[in-house]
Design an enzyme around this catalytic site. Structure first.
Site, PDB file in Angstrom:
ATOM      1  N   TYR A   1       2.140   1.446  13.683  1.00  0.00           N
ATOM      2  CA  TYR A   1       2.884   2.395  12.871  1.00  0.00           C
ATOM      3  C   TYR A   1       2.411   3.824  13.050  1.00  0.00           C
ATOM      4  O   TYR A   1       1.253   4.102  13.256  1.00  0.00           O
ATOM      5  CB  TYR A   1       2.920   2.002  11.407  1.00  0.00           C
ATOM      6  CG  TYR A   1       1.620   1.671  10.723  1.00  0.00           C
ATOM      7  CD1 TYR A   1       1.085   2.532   9.778  1.00  0.00           C
ATOM      8  CD2 TYR A   1       0.948   0.480  10.983  1.00  0.00           C
ATOM      9  CE1 TYR A   1      -0.098   2.214   9.109  1.00  0.00           C
ATOM     10  CE2 TYR A   1      -0.223   0.159  10.325  1.00  0.00           C
ATOM     11  CZ  TYR A   1      -0.738   1.039   9.388  1.00  0.00           C
ATOM     12  OH  TYR A   1      -1.900   0.730   8.732  1.00  0.00           O
TER      13      TYR A   1
ATOM     14  N   LYS B   1       6.277   6.438   7.238  1.00  0.00           N
ATOM     15  CA  LYS B   1       5.808   5.583   8.332  1.00  0.00           C
ATOM     16  C   LYS B   1       6.993   5.108   9.169  1.00  0.00           C
ATOM     17  O   LYS B   1       8.068   4.823   8.636  1.00  0.00           O
ATOM     18  CB  LYS B   1       5.091   4.350   7.778  1.00  0.00           C
ATOM     19  CG  LYS B   1       3.835   4.668   6.993  1.00  0.00           C
ATOM     20  CD  LYS B   1       3.243   3.429   6.366  1.00  0.00           C
ATOM     21  CE  LYS B   1       2.022   3.793   5.548  1.00  0.00           C
ATOM     22  NZ  LYS B   1       1.512   2.652   4.792  1.00  0.00           N
TER      23      LYS B   1
ATOM     24  N   ASP C   1      -6.772  -6.473  -1.806  1.00  0.00           N
ATOM     25  CA  ASP C   1      -5.361  -6.550  -2.173  1.00  0.00           C
ATOM     26  C   ASP C   1      -5.104  -7.522  -3.325  1.00  0.00           C
ATOM     27  O   ASP C   1      -4.120  -7.371  -4.050  1.00  0.00           O
ATOM     28  CB  ASP C   1      -4.513  -6.939  -0.963  1.00  0.00           C
ATOM     29  CG  ASP C   1      -4.359  -5.792   0.039  1.00  0.00           C
ATOM     30  OD1 ASP C   1      -4.805  -4.668  -0.263  1.00  0.00           O
ATOM     31  OD2 ASP C   1      -3.805  -6.033   1.123  1.00  0.00           O
TER      32      ASP C   1
ATOM     33  N   HIS D   1       0.822  -1.207   0.000  1.00  0.00           N
ATOM     34  CA  HIS D   1       0.000   0.000   0.000  1.00  0.00           C
ATOM     35  C   HIS D   1       0.855   1.256   0.000  1.00  0.00           C
ATOM     36  O   HIS D   1       1.991   1.240   0.474  1.00  0.00           O
ATOM     37  CB  HIS D   1      -0.900   0.019   1.243  1.00  0.00           C
ATOM     38  CG  HIS D   1      -1.769  -1.188   1.366  1.00  0.00           C
ATOM     39  ND1 HIS D   1      -1.991  -1.814   2.574  1.00  0.00           N
ATOM     40  CD2 HIS D   1      -2.464  -1.898   0.442  1.00  0.00           C
ATOM     41  CE1 HIS D   1      -2.793  -2.850   2.391  1.00  0.00           C
ATOM     42  NE2 HIS D   1      -3.085  -2.925   1.105  1.00  0.00           N
TER      43      HIS D   1
END
Length: 181
Positions: free
Chosen positions: A132, A72, A170, A62
């Site tokens: 995250y 991130k 996905d 992603h």
């Protein structure tokens, strides 16, 4: 905390100093001054996310595009994952290359993934809690992705293909060659 830059410029593995004794352990997982010095720039994190997954789950790959791109800082709270960052910066000498780092509750490593990268992970333990920090807010219209088994990326998720579990969303992601970057 030690910062080791990977082969992908701007992407760092962080290893905290852990202080252990018979009571348990303590470590500083984030310090803005230390982090900024370690990665060579200031990053203001504005959103924290957490997920729980079971063995064989692959999440990703992603990313967010444009003004909504996200850097991130990721780590594992329980369990073990293989964390993957893919360089999607079209002008980068490592465009289309990836790194894979095992993150676990035991090794306490973290991975800093700058803007312009795709990100995904596979769960190698029975369960895993993944945490995250993001430097930009999530924006649905800016989300993009690349299918986890893209032949050109050749990512080894360290899970038998018959045991990989991927969301329907996905499974239909495009390949890197046809992705919206």
């Amino acid at each position: 905390m030690t910062f080791t830059e990977t082969k992908l410029k701007g992407c760092f593995i962080l290893q905290p100093r852990v202080f252990s004794d018979d009571r348990g352990y303590f470590f500083e997982s984030f310090n803005e001054k230390t982090f900024s010095k370690g990665v060579g720039k200031s990053v203001k994190f504005v959103q924290d996310n957490q997920s729980f997954s079971t063995y064989g789950i692959v999440r990703g790959i992603h990313y967010q595009v444009g003004h909504n791109a996200q850097a991130k800082l990721v780590r594992v709270l329980s369990g073990r994952v293989l964390d993957v960052a893919v360089d999607l910066r079209e002008n980068s000498t490592t465009f289309g290359q990836h790194i894979a780092v095992e993150l676990s509750a035991e090794n306490k490593k973290q991975l800093f993934i700058p803007r312009g990268f795709g990100h995904g992970f596979s769960v190698l333990s029975e369960t895993a809690e993944f945490f995250y920090k993001c430097d930009n807010f999530y924006n649905k219209e800016s989300e993009g992705g690349i299918v986890y088994n893209d032949e050109n990326l050749q990512i080894d998720w360290k899970i038998e293909s018959s045991k990989i579990k991927v969301s329907e969303k996905d499974l239909v992601l495009p390949t890197l060659k046809s992705a919206r970057l």
